[in-house]
Scaffold this active site. Structure first.
Site, PDB file in Angstrom:
ATOM      1  N   ARG A  31       0.835  -1.203   0.000  1.00  0.00           N
ATOM      2  CA  ARG A  31       0.000   0.000   0.000  1.00  0.00           C
ATOM      3  C   ARG A  31       0.870   1.254   0.000  1.00  0.00           C
ATOM      4  O   ARG A  31       0.509   2.274  -0.574  1.00  0.00           O
ATOM      5  CB  ARG A  31      -0.935   0.007   1.216  1.00  0.00           C
ATOM      6  CG  ARG A  31      -1.714   1.306   1.396  1.00  0.00           C
ATOM      7  CD  ARG A  31      -2.800   1.200   2.454  1.00  0.00           C
ATOM      8  NE  ARG A  31      -2.324   0.614   3.684  1.00  0.00           N
ATOM      9  CZ  ARG A  31      -1.631   1.276   4.633  1.00  0.00           C
ATOM     10  NH1 ARG A  31      -1.326   2.552   4.457  1.00  0.00           N
ATOM     11  NH2 ARG A  31      -1.259   0.659   5.736  1.00  0.00           N
ATOM     12  N   TYR A  72     -16.807  16.717 -16.237  1.00  0.00           N
ATOM     13  CA  TYR A  72     -17.168  15.301 -16.220  1.00  0.00           C
ATOM     14  C   TYR A  72     -18.224  15.047 -15.144  1.00  0.00           C
ATOM     15  O   TYR A  72     -18.128  15.539 -14.020  1.00  0.00           O
ATOM     16  CB  TYR A  72     -15.910  14.477 -15.972  1.00  0.00           C
ATOM     17  CG  TYR A  72     -16.132  13.035 -15.603  1.00  0.00           C
ATOM     18  CD1 TYR A  72     -16.868  12.187 -16.432  1.00  0.00           C
ATOM     19  CD2 TYR A  72     -15.607  12.511 -14.435  1.00  0.00           C
ATOM     20  CE1 TYR A  72     -17.071  10.860 -16.087  1.00  0.00           C
ATOM     21  CE2 TYR A  72     -15.793  11.184 -14.085  1.00  0.00           C
ATOM     22  CZ  TYR A  72     -16.534  10.361 -14.913  1.00  0.00           C
ATOM     23  OH  TYR A  72     -16.748   9.056 -14.570  1.00  0.00           O
ATOM     24  N   ASP A 101      -7.504  18.739 -15.580  1.00  0.00           N
ATOM     25  CA  ASP A 101      -7.769  17.363 -16.001  1.00  0.00           C
ATOM     26  C   ASP A 101      -7.389  17.273 -17.481  1.00  0.00           C
ATOM     27  O   ASP A 101      -8.078  17.817 -18.349  1.00  0.00           O
ATOM     28  CB  ASP A 101      -9.244  17.024 -15.781  1.00  0.00           C
ATOM     29  CG  ASP A 101      -9.562  15.555 -16.088  1.00  0.00           C
ATOM     30  OD1 ASP A 101      -8.828  14.937 -16.878  1.00  0.00           O
ATOM     31  OD2 ASP A 101     -10.556  15.044 -15.547  1.00  0.00           O
ATOM     32  N   LYS A 152      -7.963   5.803 -19.764  1.00  0.00           N
ATOM     33  CA  LYS A 152      -8.247   6.287 -21.113  1.00  0.00           C
ATOM     34  C   LYS A 152      -6.988   6.213 -21.985  1.00  0.00           C
ATOM     35  O   LYS A 152      -6.444   5.149 -22.201  1.00  0.00           O
ATOM     36  CB  LYS A 152      -8.819   7.701 -21.027  1.00  0.00           C
ATOM     37  CG  LYS A 152      -9.945   7.878 -19.995  1.00  0.00           C
ATOM     38  CD  LYS A 152     -11.085   6.893 -20.140  1.00  0.00           C
ATOM     39  CE  LYS A 152     -12.307   7.264 -19.312  1.00  0.00           C
ATOM     40  NZ  LYS A 152     -12.129   7.115 -17.855  1.00  0.00           N
TER      41      LYS A 152
END
Length: 445
Positions: free
Chosen positions: A75, A128, A205, A230
């Site tokens: 982690r 978005y 973004d 993406k």
């Protein structure tokens, strides 16, 4: 055998460090594709494997109490995630630090949670749906966070400055926006807020353009965010997000790194390995995406069945000059490389693979188009090698943005969003033309 770059150094094939190259020198001296392939991908020191192995272990041996080799628990750090973060920091020009997360939404949540309670965000209106939902529902209800949405594409300086409050900690930009592809002048906004004594963090973004077509850090942004699912991964098989920061934001990076460790929404080693593999071909894919999208956009513009085409790469687009002016250095080099056919450049410029358009008619015509394409798959998401098409009003923005808000944002029943893939461009153009004719009843399916 050629050396590889790792941690800003040249590493010989046998894994021994060669002469030092710092991060800024590496970015300045090596091309985008070279960085994508080599930074973070040194051959394995134990085996000589050219491709980094996948490290699945969750815990790591310590030679004595607190004495480890850089990893103690997955982690907190993992070799594959670390390698990916090095690649990302190199690809985003001006970047020095990168942090990867389990999804783009987890990345958004981490950034906003780091603002603390009762903060204020100034956000671009056309954003978005998932970002809108997190700001207005989750952060508002759990953090007392307030968000002011402003049309940062058309608002004048006075309107923007009046929207910034003493408690404004973050300005959130998408450019182009999803799905209306509105363009924000990042450099103008950065310059405008620069003199403010309480200057907010400026986040961009950059998912729709990828690090290939846009370099927001060079335009004055403080943080760049990506949904790695993406374009950067590019193969529809990874869910992941990331932020990249410049070197002068070491303190902010340290804070966000702590949140990454404490919140624990980190990607798996396998997903990190896949995303790094995908990034190696980003420069090749983005060139094909851009050229194909420009061809498809022009075909849509010439069609009598289309009401409006939104693609800033087209010469006819009202913000075309801003699109051209704000291209990254490597995208500018691509335009002048001579590799793009002159007949393509006559149409405009490749500008990533996202095209939106309004079909003449309404929901019925849009659905007939979307269900009659052969190469464009009706599905959400974007940025992969295969071409995708979707209906924002009924799909990506249906559950996250209220109907009256969708109408205000121009997300209407005849709006269609295309993610143009890397298939042969002529085939994609014919597919779009055929589906339009079927949608209008001129041809049978």
């Amino acid at each position: 055998m050629s050396p590889s770059l790792d941690n800003g150094s040249v590493v010989n094939a046998n894994g021994l460090a060669g002469h030092n190259i710092n991060n800024s020198d590496t970015s300045a001296s090596l091309g985008f594709g070279t960085r994508a392939i080599h930074v973070g991908s040194a051959p394995n020191k134990e085996t000589g494997a050219v491709i980094p192995p996948i490290s699945l272990s969750t815990t790591y041996k310590q030679d004595s109490i607190g004495a480890h080799q850089g990893f103690e628990y997955s982690r907190c750090g993992n070799p594959n995630r670390d390698a990916l973060e090095k690649t990302l920091a190199s690809l985003e020009s001006g970047g020095a630090y990168a942090l990867a997360f389990a999804s783009g939404s987890a990345t958004t949540a981490m950034v906003i949670q780091s603002l603390g309670a009762n903060a204020h965000i100034l956000c671009v209106t056309y954003v978005y749906g998932g970002t809108f939902r997190y700001m207005t529902r989750v952060a508002n209800e759990n953090q007392g966070l307030e968000t002011t949405f402003v049309d940062l594409e058309t608002a004048d300086d006075e309107v923007i400055l009046k929207s910034i409050r003493l408690d404004t900690k973050l300005i959130w930009i998408e450019s182009p926006t999803n799905p209306a592809l509105r363009l924000i002048d990042i450099h103008r906004l950065s310059t405008l807020i620069s003199p403010l004594p309480n200057r907010p963090i400026l986040l961009v973004d950059n998912t729709f353009l990828s690090p290939f077509y846009s370099s927001p850090l060079l335009l004055g942004a403080d943080i760049v965010l990506h949904s790695l699912s993406k374009y950067i991964n590019g193969h529809s098989d990874v869910l992941m997000g990331a932020v990249i920061l410049p070197s002068h934001h070491h303190a902010l990076h340290t804070k966000l790194r702590f949140f990454q460790k404490a919140i624990g929404a980190v990607p798996s080693p396998y997903d990190s390995w896949l995303a790094q593999r995908g990034a190696k071909t980003l420069h090749l894919r983005m060139k094909a995406h851009g050229v194909n999208a420009l061809m498809v956009a022009k075909a849509l513009e010439d069609s009598p069945h289309v009401e409006e085409v939104i693609y800033p790469g087209l010469r006819s687009h009202p913000r075309h000059e801003l699109a051209r002016r704000s291209l990254s250095p490597h995208a500018q080099k691509f335009l002048t490389s001579g590799s793009i056919p002159p007949e393509i450049l006559q149409l405009g410029i490749p500008y990533s693979g996202m095209v939106s358009f309004r079909i003449k008619g309404g929901r019925d015509e849009a659905e007939r188009f979307l269900t009659n394409t052969r190469l464009f798959t009706l599905a959400v998401s974007l940025g992969s090698v295969e071409s995708l098409a979707e209906h924002p009003e009924g799909m990506t923005h249906y559950g996250s943005v209220l109907e009256e808000e969708r109408s205000k944002l121009g997300i209407e029943k005849n709006l269609i969003r295309l993610s143009v893939g890397v298939e042969d461009g002529e085939d994609l153009v014919e597919d779009v033309k055929r589906a339009l004719e079927i949608a209008m009843g001129e041809k049978k399916a």
